[in-house]
Scaffold this motif. Structure first.
Motif, short mmCIF file in Angstrom:
data_model
loop_
_atom_site.label_atom_id
_atom_site.label_comp_id
_atom_site.label_asym_id
_atom_site.label_seq_id
_atom_site.Cartn_x
_atom_site.Cartn_y
_atom_site.Cartn_z
N ASP B 52 0.82 -1.22 0.00
CA ASP B 52 0.00 0.00 0.00
C ASP B 52 0.85 1.26 0.00
N VAL B 53 1.87 1.30 0.88
CA VAL B 53 2.72 2.49 0.95
C VAL B 53 3.51 2.65 -0.34
N SER B 55 2.67 1.68 -3.29
CA SER B 55 1.76 2.14 -4.32
C SER B 55 1.51 3.64 -4.19
N ALA B 56 1.27 4.10 -2.93
CA ALA B 56 1.02 5.53 -2.70
C ALA B 56 2.26 6.36 -3.06
N LYS B 59 2.86 6.79 -6.77
CA LYS B 59 1.96 7.74 -7.43
C LYS B 59 2.47 9.17 -7.34
N THR B 60 3.40 9.46 -6.40
CA THR B 60 3.87 10.85 -6.27
C THR B 60 4.96 11.19 -7.29
N GLU B 134 3.76 12.77 3.68
CA GLU B 134 2.63 13.68 3.50
C GLU B 134 2.27 14.22 4.88
N ALA B 137 1.39 12.02 8.15
CA ALA B 137 1.68 10.60 7.96
C ALA B 137 2.25 10.01 9.24
N THR B 141 4.21 4.67 8.11
CA THR B 141 4.07 5.07 6.71
C THR B 141 5.29 5.82 6.24
N ALA B 145 7.67 4.58 3.33
CA ALA B 145 7.80 5.44 2.15
C ALA B 145 9.27 5.79 1.93
N ASP B 215 0.25 0.54 -9.92
CA ASP B 215 -1.01 1.08 -9.40
C ASP B 215 -1.28 2.52 -9.81
#
Lengths: 80, 217
Positions: B52-53, B55-56, B59-60, B134, B137, B141, B145, B215
């Protein structure tokens, strides 16, 4: 370049709705295809002597062994 | 100025010398495959552990800059392949032109990469004391990240280092081609550095989908 456009488009679409992990499979298949084109034609592997081709195949094989052995350990640990 | 005597003493013919050099380069590239392979494996492992992390965080990064860079690098591979062809058929002027285009495209790639690194700096996405994934966070996370961005900078950084070395080799090739050293009989350096340049292209072909495209939808 066509493949790059294709791979970006494919990544934008949610292919995971069909089954999980399909997106990454598509992305990597396109990457392997692109790499194979570069090796075969730009690097003239297609027209190289057999011993050069042997080195190429061996390097891919070693990589596959490394990935397979390691991942088959880590990915199956939670099965126990 | 044409240099005679490009044939080293231990070879019978220039052809034999060329094939030996090419085989040696491929053996070196095999070690490079495993060198980058280890990094790709580390990335895959961590990504499967923290999907999940990762993928997030993925995206940045700016997708279109990465996509443009992929096209730029494949174009530079094409001009490099054309350089090898030009040297084999003895088109000396074309050889220099193609080598210079390859160098320019390589520099464009590094420039775009620099812009991306600057964006990461502005966003506090460079691992270290000022890292903040972010606002708000949590610790876990942020830690995971940082793992993604450490791998991002490690892998793209090593790739960029290979590009810089390649650019240096290209400058030498351009210098030698201006002296008219490469002929249809002797063009091994162009071919060997070409192999290296294509390899660096292939590394990016795998880095791009893995770092930028997970993702995205």
């Amino acid at each position: 370049m066509i493949c790059t456009a294709l791979t970006v488009t494919a990544a934008e679409v949610d292919l995971n709705q069909y089954f999980s992990g399909l997106n990454i499979i598509v992305a990597l298949t396109i990457a392997v295809f692109k790499a194979a084109c570069v090796v075969l034609f730009f690097m003239h592997a297609k027209y190289s002597p057999g011993r050069t081709q042997l080195v190429i195949i061996a390097s891919v094989f070693w990589l596959a062994v490394m990935l397979f052995m390691t991942m088959s350990d880590y990915l199956t640990r939670r099965w126990i | 100025m044409h240099r005679t005597g490009e044939l080293s003493g231990q070879y019978r013919t220039l052809e034999q010398q060329r094939e030996t050099a090419s085989l040696g380069m491929w053996v070196f590239l095999a070690t490079e495959v495993l060198f980058f392979g280890g990094l790709f494996m580390t990335y895959t492992l961590n990504r499967s552990t923290y999907p999940d992390v990762f993928s997030a965080a993925s995206k940045t990064i700016t997708l279109w800059l990465g996509a443009v860079n992929t096209v730029v690098l494949i174009a530079s591979s094409l001009t490099m392949a054309l350089s090898v062809w030009a040297s084999q058929v003895g088109k000396k002027k074309l050889l220099t032109i193609f080598l210079i285009s390859t160098l320019i495209l390589g520099c464009v790639f590094l420039g775009i990469k620099g812009i991306e690194y600057h964006d990461k700096y502005v966003e506090h996405h460079i691992p270290g004391w000022n890292f903040n994934f972010e606002p708000g966070a949590d610790v876990a996370t942020n830690a995971h990240a940082q793992l993604f961005f450490s791998l991002y900078f490690g892998m793209t950084g090593l790739h960029a280092l290979h590009m810089i070395i390649g650019a240096g080799l290209l400058i030498w090739l351009i210098k030698e081609s201006l002296r008219g050293r490469f002929t249809p009989e002797y063009n091994t350096p162009v071919e060997i550095i070409g192999l290296y340049w294509h390899f660096v292209d292939i590394v990016w072909i795998f880095l791009f989908p893995l770092l930028y495209l997970i993702d995205r939808h």
